[in-house]
Design a protein around this motif. Structure first.
Motif, short mmCIF file in Angstrom:
data_model
loop_
_atom_site.label_atom_id
_atom_site.label_comp_id
_atom_site.label_asym_id
_atom_site.label_seq_id
_atom_site.Cartn_x
_atom_site.Cartn_y
_atom_site.Cartn_z
N PRO A 26 0.93 -1.11 -0.05
CA PRO A 26 0.09 -0.16 -0.11
C PRO A 26 0.90 1.23 0.03
N LEU A 27 0.14 2.40 -0.38
CA LEU A 27 0.91 3.49 -0.12
C LEU A 27 1.43 3.84 1.26
N ASP A 28 2.39 4.37 1.53
CA ASP A 28 2.76 4.82 2.98
C ASP A 28 1.96 6.25 3.47
N GLU A 29 2.09 6.36 4.80
CA GLU A 29 1.14 7.53 4.93
C GLU A 29 1.61 9.06 4.23
N ALA A 30 2.97 9.17 3.91
CA ALA A 30 3.48 10.45 3.36
C ALA A 30 2.75 10.29 1.83
N GLY A 31 2.88 9.07 1.20
CA GLY A 31 2.42 8.82 -0.28
C GLY A 31 0.99 9.33 -0.23
N ALA A 32 0.18 8.58 0.68
CA ALA A 32 -1.18 9.00 0.40
C ALA A 32 -1.90 10.24 0.75
N ARG A 33 -0.95 11.07 1.60
CA ARG A 33 -1.00 12.36 1.65
C ARG A 33 -0.83 13.17 0.41
N HIS A 34 0.41 12.84 -0.06
CA HIS A 34 0.98 13.65 -1.38
C HIS A 34 -0.25 13.37 -2.53
N ALA A 35 -0.46 12.16 -2.48
CA ALA A 35 -1.60 11.95 -3.93
C ALA A 35 -2.95 12.58 -3.25
N ARG A 36 -3.34 12.59 -1.98
CA ARG A 36 -4.63 13.44 -1.81
C ARG A 36 -4.32 14.93 -2.22
N ALA A 37 -3.29 15.47 -1.77
CA ALA A 37 -2.93 16.88 -2.35
C ALA A 37 -2.84 16.99 -3.76
N ALA A 38 -2.48 16.15 -4.65
CA ALA A 38 -2.47 16.20 -5.82
C ALA A 38 -3.87 15.92 -6.68
N ALA A 39 -4.90 15.61 -5.85
CA ALA A 39 -6.15 15.33 -6.33
C ALA A 39 -6.71 16.69 -7.50
N GLY A 40 -6.93 16.22 -8.37
CA GLY A 40 -7.64 17.39 -9.46
C GLY A 40 -6.29 18.04 -10.23
N ALA A 41 -5.17 17.46 -9.70
CA ALA A 41 -4.13 18.02 -10.57
C ALA A 41 -3.85 17.77 -12.11
N PRO A 42 -4.25 16.01 -12.19
CA PRO A 42 -4.13 15.77 -13.62
C PRO A 42 -5.13 16.44 -14.53
N ALA A 43 -4.67 16.81 -15.86
CA ALA A 43 -5.87 17.23 -16.66
C ALA A 43 -7.00 16.37 -16.89
N ARG A 44 -7.91 16.90 -17.55
CA ARG A 44 -9.10 16.11 -17.39
C ARG A 44 -8.94 15.03 -18.75
N ALA A 45 -9.69 13.68 -18.38
CA ALA A 45 -9.34 12.60 -19.31
C ALA A 45 -10.75 12.00 -19.88
N ASP A 46 -10.54 11.53 -21.01
CA ASP A 46 -11.87 10.78 -21.46
C ASP A 46 -11.85 9.25 -21.06
N ARG A 47 -10.66 8.91 -20.72
CA ARG A 47 -10.50 7.49 -20.16
C ARG A 47 -9.40 7.65 -18.93
N PHE A 48 -9.86 6.97 -17.82
CA PHE A 48 -9.14 7.15 -16.57
C PHE A 48 -8.49 5.65 -16.24
N LEU A 49 -7.25 5.03 -16.38
CA LEU A 49 -6.94 3.87 -16.33
C LEU A 49 -5.84 3.82 -14.95
N SER A 50 -5.60 2.38 -14.81
CA SER A 50 -4.61 2.26 -13.49
C SER A 50 -3.80 1.13 -13.80
N GLY A 51 -2.58 0.82 -13.50
CA GLY A 51 -2.07 -0.52 -13.48
C GLY A 51 -2.75 -1.33 -12.48
N PRO A 52 -2.51 -2.46 -12.25
CA PRO A 52 -3.15 -3.35 -11.28
C PRO A 52 -2.23 -3.63 -9.98
N SER A 53 -1.20 -2.85 -9.78
CA SER A 53 -0.69 -2.81 -8.52
C SER A 53 -1.38 -2.04 -7.25
N ARG A 54 -1.38 -2.43 -6.20
CA ARG A 54 -2.10 -1.90 -5.05
C ARG A 54 -1.70 -0.32 -5.06
N ARG A 55 -0.67 0.09 -5.32
CA ARG A 55 -0.13 1.49 -4.98
C ARG A 55 -0.72 2.19 -6.22
#
Length: 195
Positions: A26-55
């Protein structure tokens, strides 16, 4: 029509900090905090994908902030490191120095029994090539190795160039164009995390 592929590397985890091969924790505490802070930063997308890893999945969830659920694609999975999976690079370097040397110098080598560098680049390149000309804007949270392989394929670089590319946590690597003709914009940070 131009396709825009935005590859976001996931936030940090203990496995990443320990330089473990394919450590899927899983993400560590700092990683989760940084990801939450970046929410909305990526540009708009027509398709939102993820690799299968937990992180990757956890980073995608934080970036989507509940507004979008990422489709998980196996093709965007991390580099298959076979028997080295979960082990630290320094540990493998001590126990199997010749194998690590071969892995680092021969793109066709897979002393760990998983994917060679060439196979990784071919897999990721196949995914890029499969995107239709009308795919629009594709945002994918992928492991750094996948982003690096995408750049190698898109720019028709020699496989050895893979080792010269760095992809930091929560950075955006952008490819625009279409199969056979891509342009690159890399390393834009999301939310300020640099490592």
């Amino acid at each position: 029509m131009t396709v825009r592929v935005m590859l976001v590397s996931p936030a940090t985890s203990a496995a990443l900090r320990e330089a473990r091969f394919g450590g899927d924790g899983p993400l560590d505490e700092a990683g989760a905090r940084h990801a939450r802070a970046a929410a909305g930063a990526p540009a708009r997308a027509d398709r939102f994908l993820s690799g299968p890893s937990r992180r990757c999945r956890e980073t995608a969830a934080e970036l989507g902030a509940g507004a979008a659920v990422a489709e998980v694609l196996e093709e965007l999975g991390d580099w298959d490191m076979g028997s080295w999976r979960g082990r630290r690079l320094d540990e493998v370097g001590v126990s199997e120095p010749e194998a690590v040397s071969a892995w680092l110098t021969d793109p066709a080598a897979a002393p760990h029994g998983g994917e060679s560098l060439l196979a990784l680049c071919e897999r990721v390149g196949g995914w890029l090539q499969s995107l239709p000309d009308d795919a629009g804007r594709v945002l994918a949270v992928t492991e750094p190795a996948v982003a690096r392989a995408a750049v190698v394929h898109a720019l028709a670089l020699p496989a050895e160039a893979f080792w010269r590319l760095d992809v930091e946590p929560l950075t955006l690597t952008e490819l625009s164009g279409r199969a056979g003709r891509w342009n690159l914009r890399c390393g834009r940070p999301l939310g300020g995390e640099s490592g």
